[in-house]
Design an enzyme around this catalytic site. Sequence first.
Site, PDB file in Angstrom:
ATOM      1  N   HIS A  81      41.787  52.601 -19.245  1.00  0.00           N
ATOM      2  CA  HIS A  81      43.077  53.281 -19.239  1.00  0.00           C
ATOM      3  C   HIS A  81      43.689  53.278 -20.638  1.00  0.00           C
ATOM      4  O   HIS A  81      43.216  52.607 -21.556  1.00  0.00           O
ATOM      5  CB  HIS A  81      44.017  52.620 -18.230  1.00  0.00           C
ATOM      6  CG  HIS A  81      43.623  52.872 -16.808  1.00  0.00           C
ATOM      7  ND1 HIS A  81      44.378  52.465 -15.731  1.00  0.00           N
ATOM      8  CD2 HIS A  81      42.545  53.512 -16.272  1.00  0.00           C
ATOM      9  CE1 HIS A  81      43.792  52.830 -14.606  1.00  0.00           C
ATOM     10  NE2 HIS A  81      42.675  53.468 -14.914  1.00  0.00           N
TER      11      HIS A  81
ATOM     12  N   GLU B  44      46.391  52.009 -21.935  1.00  0.00           N
ATOM     13  CA  GLU B  44      46.894  50.749 -22.490  1.00  0.00           C
ATOM     14  C   GLU B  44      45.766  49.924 -23.108  1.00  0.00           C
ATOM     15  O   GLU B  44      45.930  49.322 -24.176  1.00  0.00           O
ATOM     16  CB  GLU B  44      47.593  49.931 -21.398  1.00  0.00           C
ATOM     17  CG  GLU B  44      48.827  50.594 -20.821  1.00  0.00           C
ATOM     18  CD  GLU B  44      48.536  51.426 -19.573  1.00  0.00           C
ATOM     19  OE1 GLU B  44      49.392  51.471 -18.677  1.00  0.00           O
ATOM     20  OE2 GLU B  44      47.431  52.027 -19.496  1.00  0.00           O
TER      21      GLU B  44
ATOM     22  N   CYS C 106      46.492  47.283 -15.591  1.00  0.00           N
ATOM     23  CA  CYS C 106      47.018  47.316 -16.956  1.00  0.00           C
ATOM     24  C   CYS C 106      48.284  46.476 -17.082  1.00  0.00           C
ATOM     25  O   CYS C 106      48.573  45.946 -18.159  1.00  0.00           O
ATOM     26  CB  CYS C 106      47.298  48.754 -17.369  1.00  0.00           C
ATOM     27  SG  CYS C 106      45.780  49.727 -17.581  1.00  0.00           S
TER      28      CYS C 106
ATOM     29  N   ALA D 166      44.495  89.745 -12.348  1.00  0.00           N
ATOM     30  CA  ALA D 166      44.628  90.767 -13.382  1.00  0.00           C
ATOM     31  C   ALA D 166      44.874  92.096 -12.686  1.00  0.00           C
ATOM     32  O   ALA D 166      44.234  92.405 -11.680  1.00  0.00           O
ATOM     33  CB  ALA D 166      43.363  90.838 -14.242  1.00  0.00           C
TER      34      ALA D 166
ATOM     35  N   ASP E  68      32.587  90.965  -4.967  1.00  0.00           N
ATOM     36  CA  ASP E  68      32.404  90.662  -6.389  1.00  0.00           C
ATOM     37  C   ASP E  68      31.192  89.777  -6.665  1.00  0.00           C
ATOM     38  O   ASP E  68      30.697  89.757  -7.789  1.00  0.00           O
ATOM     39  CB  ASP E  68      33.644  89.956  -6.951  1.00  0.00           C
ATOM     40  CG  ASP E  68      34.876  90.847  -6.933  1.00  0.00           C
ATOM     41  OD1 ASP E  68      34.781  91.993  -6.463  1.00  0.00           O
ATOM     42  OD2 ASP E  68      35.936  90.377  -7.382  1.00  0.00           O
TER      43      ASP E  68
ATOM     44  N   LEU F 225      32.087  81.903 -10.422  1.00  0.00           N
ATOM     45  CA  LEU F 225      33.207  80.951 -10.448  1.00  0.00           C
ATOM     46  C   LEU F 225      32.897  79.702 -11.268  1.00  0.00           C
ATOM     47  O   LEU F 225      33.301  78.598 -10.924  1.00  0.00           O
ATOM     48  CB  LEU F 225      33.625  80.554  -9.023  1.00  0.00           C
ATOM     49  CG  LEU F 225      34.075  81.698  -8.098  1.00  0.00           C
ATOM     50  CD1 LEU F 225      34.596  81.136  -6.790  1.00  0.00           C
ATOM     51  CD2 LEU F 225      35.123  82.574  -8.764  1.00  0.00           C
TER      52      LEU F 225
ATOM     53  N   ARG G  29      31.461  79.608 -17.748  1.00  0.00           N
ATOM     54  CA  ARG G  29      30.410  79.931 -18.709  1.00  0.00           C
ATOM     55  C   ARG G  29      30.946  80.434 -20.050  1.00  0.00           C
ATOM     56  O   ARG G  29      30.224  80.416 -21.052  1.00  0.00           O
ATOM     57  CB  ARG G  29      29.456  80.964 -18.108  1.00  0.00           C
ATOM     58  CG  ARG G  29      30.110  82.268 -17.690  1.00  0.00           C
ATOM     59  CD  ARG G  29      29.192  83.095 -16.798  1.00  0.00           C
ATOM     60  NE  ARG G  29      29.849  84.323 -16.329  1.00  0.00           N
ATOM     61  CZ  ARG G  29      30.644  84.356 -15.268  1.00  0.00           C
ATOM     62  NH1 ARG G  29      30.889  83.243 -14.585  1.00  0.00           N
ATOM     63  NH2 ARG G  29      31.207  85.493 -14.886  1.00  0.00           N
TER      64      ARG G  29
ATOM     65  N   GLY H 285      41.476  87.895  -3.682  1.00  0.00           N
ATOM     66  CA  GLY H 285      41.973  89.259  -3.651  1.00  0.00           C
ATOM     67  C   GLY H 285      43.445  89.313  -3.265  1.00  0.00           C
ATOM     68  O   GLY H 285      44.106  88.292  -3.054  1.00  0.00           O
TER      69      GLY H 285
ATOM     70  N   LEU I  45      45.956  86.168  -2.016  1.00  0.00           N
ATOM     71  CA  LEU I  45      47.053  85.829  -2.925  1.00  0.00           C
ATOM     72  C   LEU I  45      48.402  86.052  -2.250  1.00  0.00           C
ATOM     73  O   LEU I  45      49.327  85.233  -2.379  1.00  0.00           O
ATOM     74  CB  LEU I  45      46.950  86.667  -4.199  1.00  0.00           C
ATOM     75  CG  LEU I  45      45.794  86.326  -5.135  1.00  0.00           C
ATOM     76  CD1 LEU I  45      45.551  87.450  -6.135  1.00  0.00           C
ATOM     77  CD2 LEU I  45      46.076  85.020  -5.874  1.00  0.00           C
TER      78      LEU I  45
END
Length: 364
Positions: free
Chosen positions: A51, A53, A106, A176, A222, A226, A229, A306, A310
């Site tokens: 962590h 700390e 911690c 988009a 499509d 996903l 790349r 799609g 959404l």
Amino acid sequence: MTNDSLYMRRALDLAALGRGSVSPNPMVGCVIVHNDQIIGEGWHQRYGDWHAEVNAINSVGAGLASAQQEPISGQAVGRRLAPPLQESTVYVTLEPCSHFGKTPPCADLLIEKQVKKVVICNDDPNPLVAGKGIQKLRDAGIEVITGVLAEEGRKLNARFFTFFEKKRPYIILKWAETADGFIADENKQPLAISCLQSRTLSHQWRTQEDAILVGTNTALNDDPKLNARLWAGPDPIRIVLDRTLRLPRELHLFDNTQKTICYNAFSNEEEGETTFVQIDFDENFLPHLFKDFHSRKIQSVLVEGGSQLLQAFLNDGHFDEIRMFKSPNAIGKGTSAPLLPTGVRFTDQAKIGTDWLTCYRKYE
């Protein structure tokens, strides 16, 4: 800006370096200050590793060495670089943990080192901590100050806080659309709307979130991969909704190249990297989805489905951010983009290549 705010700002900047690498842990940064001089700093770099700390304390010697203004003899090094932690203030962006997980507590480490003071940005909402770390420190006689730049800290770790406080992942809706408001052509076929810069930014976002979600129609029409790349970083968990299991196994989503979850109404099974999970697809199925996400410690989801999927998130109010790319190109007719509901506020706008990116958040 007070000194506390100044050092906490640095700790928050350090914490952000862990983005995309520490989930389901929060991003945490730590700065150690002695006589208004930073002598050590660190951040949580990778899930399962030390962590913030611990990394900050381990850096103290190097921090002091770089702070020297004049040459010192080898004999003096040991004396002058002895960590003065008992006289130091530790700035940490999240309450130090008080339980044994993948690493020791911690809070115990800070007590062991007998630090003078601990300044904390946010209390930890995790029930395993939730004030116990602060109480441990105070019981040991360490001065503790909380709430320094708390709003900035909550924004940085919005995914972590949403997961524990709302019992669901932090949800980002992204799409988009064309200049005339369409996200696909009239036959719902794939359409290159955003420019390369926008697509690259979208892939960068994929490396920063736990999972990415699409619906049946997007998967079918499509055939998306996903993955990330176009940007170096981890691929998200792929999530697809396929209520009746009608998606062909030849799709990229089922190629077992990355972890994938297929939510459906009939089957629970494992096939390589692909997990089929049965849930109740009633009229209000999103809470069922969130419950399973929570059990899998999925803290953030990027929804790239799609218009229908959404809009379901928008209508139910189950989202935190909206990121919308607007192309300068028009197509005349097609599948309409989602409609923004009331109760969202504009937060930012930027030119990305030839597109405009507009961002919104939901009013709380």
